[in-house]
Design a protein around this motif. Structure first.
Motif, mmCIF file in Angstrom:
data_model
loop_
_atom_site.group_PDB
_atom_site.id
_atom_site.type_symbol
_atom_site.label_atom_id
_atom_site.label_comp_id
_atom_site.label_asym_id
_atom_site.label_seq_id
_atom_site.Cartn_x
_atom_site.Cartn_y
_atom_site.Cartn_z
ATOM 1 N N UNK A 161 0.461 6.174 2.004
ATOM 2 C CA UNK A 161 -0.379 5.344 1.129
ATOM 3 C C UNK A 161 -0.373 5.908 -0.292
ATOM 4 N N UNK A 162 -0.195 5.021 -1.247
ATOM 5 C CA UNK A 162 -0.161 5.439 -2.652
ATOM 6 C C UNK A 162 -1.590 5.519 -3.189
ATOM 7 N N UNK A 172 -7.759 -1.030 2.809
ATOM 8 C CA UNK A 172 -6.540 -0.213 2.866
ATOM 9 C C UNK A 172 -6.217 0.228 4.292
ATOM 10 N N UNK A 173 -7.236 0.497 5.094
ATOM 11 C CA UNK A 173 -6.983 0.853 6.497
ATOM 12 C C UNK A 173 -6.297 -0.308 7.221
ATOM 13 N N UNK A 174 -6.787 -1.502 6.996
ATOM 14 C CA UNK A 174 -6.165 -2.685 7.617
ATOM 15 C C UNK A 174 -4.741 -2.871 7.132
ATOM 16 N N UNK A 175 -4.532 -2.689 5.830
ATOM 17 C CA UNK A 175 -3.191 -2.833 5.261
ATOM 18 C C UNK A 175 -2.247 -1.776 5.831
ATOM 19 N N UNK A 176 -2.720 -0.553 5.979
ATOM 20 C CA UNK A 176 -1.898 0.514 6.554
ATOM 21 C C UNK A 176 -1.448 0.134 7.961
ATOM 22 N N UNK A 220 0.810 -1.213 0.000
ATOM 23 C CA UNK A 220 0.000 0.000 0.000
ATOM 24 C C UNK A 220 0.846 1.267 0.000
ATOM 25 N N UNK A 221 1.898 1.269 0.772
ATOM 26 C CA UNK A 221 2.605 2.519 1.063
ATOM 27 C C UNK A 221 3.981 2.618 0.436
ATOM 28 N N UNK A 259 5.268 -10.995 4.802
ATOM 29 C CA UNK A 259 4.330 -10.928 5.932
ATOM 30 C C UNK A 259 3.413 -9.711 5.851
ATOM 31 N N UNK A 260 3.730 -8.772 4.977
ATOM 32 C CA UNK A 260 2.922 -7.548 4.863
ATOM 33 C C UNK A 260 2.002 -7.555 3.641
ATOM 34 N N UNK A 261 2.031 -8.622 2.871
ATOM 35 C CA UNK A 261 1.182 -8.675 1.663
ATOM 36 C C UNK A 261 -0.144 -9.320 1.958
#
Length: 142
Positions: free
Chosen positions: A40-41, A55-59, A22-23, A140-142
């Motif tokens: 965030x892009x 996107x909030x969860x991903x952030x 995301x970022x 782990x972040x995907x």
């Protein structure tokens, strides 16, 4: 995401490290602190609630995952996560690892003294070290 444009002040004050799902991750050019930004892009985001739920969860995953790894890497005492945006409205998350006895401890880093820019060699080494750290976190972040 091709329409993402980074605020010129963020670009001026920081250096690109890597892109996460995301970022964009950037190193603040202040050697006093272990301090990175997550941007965030997504166009036209000012507040976290401007992002959809996914996107909030991903952030949050990216901020906490990166923060945990950075804290471990620099043997920090406290992780600070913040979205201020009073000067630069584009949504960005400050990920700052604090150490007891740092220049602003225990107060906030904002408005405390003058930034101490990295020397070019130290900047290159720091960026390389952070890129390696982020590469090991990526799955782990995907």
């Amino acid at each position: 995401m091709s329409d993402f444009v980074l605020d010129p002040r963020l670009e001026q004050d920081s250096r690109f490290i890597a892109d996460l799902p995301l970022c964009q991750v950037r190193l603040m050019n202040d050697a006093r602190y272990a301090w990175v930004l997550l941007i965030p892009r997504r166009q036209d985001t000012v507040e976290v609630f401007d992002l959809d739920d996914s996107d909030q969860s991903q952030l949050w995953r990216e901020a906490t995952g990166l923060g945990q790894a950075l804290k471990q890497q620099v043997a920090g005492d406290k992780l600070n996560l913040a979205t201020l945006g009073n000067v630069v409205s584009q949504l960005h998350v400050h990920v700052v690892v604090r150490k007891r006895g740092d220049d602003a401890w225990p107060g906030p880093i904002w408005g405390h003294g003058q930034a101490r820019p990295y020397h070019s060699e130290v900047m290159s080494e720091t960026l390389e070290r952070l890129q390696t750290m982020i590469a090991s976190l990526r799955s782990s972040l995907e």
